[in-house]
Design a protein around this motif. Structure first.
Motif, PDB file in Angstrom:
ATOM      1  N   TYR A 160       0.846  -1.183   0.000  1.00 33.34           N
ATOM      2  CA  TYR A 160       0.000   0.000   0.000  1.00 33.34           C
ATOM      3  C   TYR A 160       0.887   1.240   0.000  1.00 33.34           C
ATOM      4  O   TYR A 160       1.955   1.248   0.607  1.00 33.34           O
ATOM      5  CB  TYR A 160      -0.942  -0.005   1.200  1.00 33.34           C
ATOM      6  N   LEU A 161       0.421   2.265  -0.691  1.00 34.91           N
ATOM      7  CA  LEU A 161       1.221   3.472  -0.883  1.00 34.91           C
ATOM      8  C   LEU A 161       0.745   4.611   0.003  1.00 34.91           C
ATOM      9  O   LEU A 161      -0.447   4.717   0.299  1.00 34.91           O
ATOM     10  CB  LEU A 161       1.118   3.916  -2.348  1.00 34.91           C
ATOM     11  N   PRO A 162       1.680   5.471   0.389  1.00 37.63           N
ATOM     12  CA  PRO A 162       1.287   6.667   1.133  1.00 37.63           C
ATOM     13  C   PRO A 162       0.408   7.568   0.253  1.00 37.63           C
ATOM     14  O   PRO A 162       0.504   7.529  -0.981  1.00 37.63           O
ATOM     15  CB  PRO A 162       2.612   7.360   1.444  1.00 37.63           C
ATOM     16  N   GLU A 163      -0.395   8.368   0.882  1.00 35.18           N
ATOM     17  CA  GLU A 163      -1.258   9.297   0.155  1.00 35.18           C
ATOM     18  C   GLU A 163      -0.405  10.217  -0.714  1.00 35.18           C
ATOM     19  O   GLU A 163       0.660  10.685  -0.298  1.00 35.18           O
ATOM     20  CB  GLU A 163      -2.068  10.131   1.143  1.00 35.18           C
ATOM     21  N   GLY A 164      -0.856  10.446  -1.924  1.00 37.49           N
ATOM     22  CA  GLY A 164      -0.148  11.330  -2.837  1.00 37.49           C
ATOM     23  C   GLY A 164       0.804  10.629  -3.795  1.00 37.49           C
ATOM     24  O   GLY A 164       1.304  11.247  -4.725  1.00 37.49           O
ATOM     25  N   TRP A 165       1.081   9.355  -3.585  1.00 38.12           N
ATOM     26  CA  TRP A 165       1.948   8.609  -4.498  1.00 38.12           C
ATOM     27  C   TRP A 165       1.102   8.169  -5.687  1.00 38.12           C
ATOM     28  O   TRP A 165       0.190   7.361  -5.557  1.00 38.12           O
ATOM     29  CB  TRP A 165       2.541   7.389  -3.814  1.00 38.12           C
ATOM     30  N   LYS A 166       1.379   8.694  -6.860  1.00 38.73           N
ATOM     31  CA  LYS A 166       0.595   8.378  -8.053  1.00 38.73           C
ATOM     32  C   LYS A 166       1.398   7.648  -9.117  1.00 38.73           C
ATOM     33  O   LYS A 166       0.856   7.200 -10.112  1.00 38.73           O
ATOM     34  CB  LYS A 166      -0.006   9.654  -8.647  1.00 38.73           C
ATOM     35  N   SER A 167       2.714   7.540  -8.924  1.00 38.22           N
ATOM     36  CA  SER A 167       3.583   6.819  -9.850  1.00 38.22           C
ATOM     37  C   SER A 167       4.748   6.251  -9.054  1.00 38.22           C
ATOM     38  O   SER A 167       5.392   6.978  -8.293  1.00 38.22           O
ATOM     39  CB  SER A 167       4.071   7.760 -10.946  1.00 38.22           C
ATOM     40  N   VAL A 168       5.014   4.958  -9.220  1.00 36.35           N
ATOM     41  CA  VAL A 168       6.006   4.264  -8.396  1.00 36.35           C
ATOM     42  C   VAL A 168       6.875   3.355  -9.255  1.00 36.35           C
ATOM     43  O   VAL A 168       6.378   2.662 -10.138  1.00 36.35           O
ATOM     44  CB  VAL A 168       5.307   3.410  -7.308  1.00 36.35           C
ATOM     45  N   PHE A 169       8.178   3.373  -8.972  1.00 39.80           N
ATOM     46  CA  PHE A 169       9.131   2.460  -9.600  1.00 39.80           C
ATOM     47  C   PHE A 169       9.668   1.508  -8.543  1.00 39.80           C
ATOM     48  O   PHE A 169       9.731   1.852  -7.372  1.00 39.80           O
ATOM     49  CB  PHE A 169      10.303   3.234 -10.208  1.00 39.80           C
ATOM     50  N   LEU A 170      10.076   0.329  -8.983  1.00 42.94           N
ATOM     51  CA  LEU A 170      10.688  -0.653  -8.093  1.00 42.94           C
ATOM     52  C   LEU A 170      12.199  -0.531  -8.207  1.00 42.94           C
ATOM     53  O   LEU A 170      12.750  -0.532  -9.318  1.00 42.94           O
ATOM     54  CB  LEU A 170      10.239  -2.059  -8.477  1.00 42.94           C
TER      55      LEU A 170
ATOM     56  N   LYS B  87      -8.928  -0.390   0.923  1.00 38.47           N
ATOM     57  CA  LYS B  87      -7.910   0.076   1.868  1.00 38.47           C
ATOM     58  C   LYS B  87      -7.044   1.203   1.300  1.00 38.47           C
ATOM     59  O   LYS B  87      -6.306   1.835   2.038  1.00 38.47           O
ATOM     60  CB  LYS B  87      -7.003  -1.078   2.286  1.00 38.47           C
ATOM     61  N   GLY B  88      -7.086   1.413  -0.012  1.00 40.97           N
ATOM     62  CA  GLY B  88      -6.289   2.477  -0.612  1.00 40.97           C
ATOM     63  C   GLY B  88      -5.578   2.051  -1.880  1.00 40.97           C
ATOM     64  O   GLY B  88      -5.847   0.995  -2.447  1.00 40.97           O
ATOM     65  N   ASP B  89      -4.649   2.887  -2.319  1.00 43.27           N
ATOM     66  CA  ASP B  89      -3.861   2.617  -3.524  1.00 43.27           C
ATOM     67  C   ASP B  89      -2.694   1.693  -3.180  1.00 43.27           C
ATOM     68  O   ASP B  89      -2.089   1.811  -2.115  1.00 43.27           O
ATOM     69  CB  ASP B  89      -3.309   3.918  -4.106  1.00 43.27           C
ATOM     70  N   TYR B  90      -2.364   0.809  -4.116  1.00 44.46           N
ATOM     71  CA  TYR B  90      -1.268  -0.128  -3.898  1.00 44.46           C
ATOM     72  C   TYR B  90      -0.636  -0.519  -5.221  1.00 44.46           C
ATOM     73  O   TYR B  90      -1.179  -0.262  -6.292  1.00 44.46           O
ATOM     74  CB  TYR B  90      -1.738  -1.375  -3.134  1.00 44.46           C
TER      75      TYR B  90
END
Length: 66
Positions: free
Chosen positions: A19-29, A45-48
């Motif tokens: 699950y990502l913190p609020e405001g994270w809209k693009s994520v790299f590994l 539960k939210g964005d993940y």
């Protein structure tokens, strides 16, 4: 991400859901900023993001893209 299990037998990738913190809209590994971001998913539960890593991977890092 370590285990006492026999790596010759238990060597399939591990799928993780983070699950990502609020405001994270693009994520790299890790440091894959040159590639495509992970697919952003959402549930009650939210964005993940969901991703697979090799069983012998020592560490991972999710990086917020700006």
């Amino acid at each position: 991400l370590t285990s006492e299990l026999d790596h010759e037998i238990y060597n399939v990738p591990l799928t993780l859901k983070s699950y990502l913190p609020e405001g994270w809209k693009s994520v790299f590994l890790n440091d894959q900023n040159s590639g495509n971001p992970l697919q952003l998913l959402s549930d009650e539960k939210g964005d993940y993001v969901q991703y697979s890593i090799p069983s012998d991977q020592r560490s991972i890092k999710l990086i917020k893209a700006d």
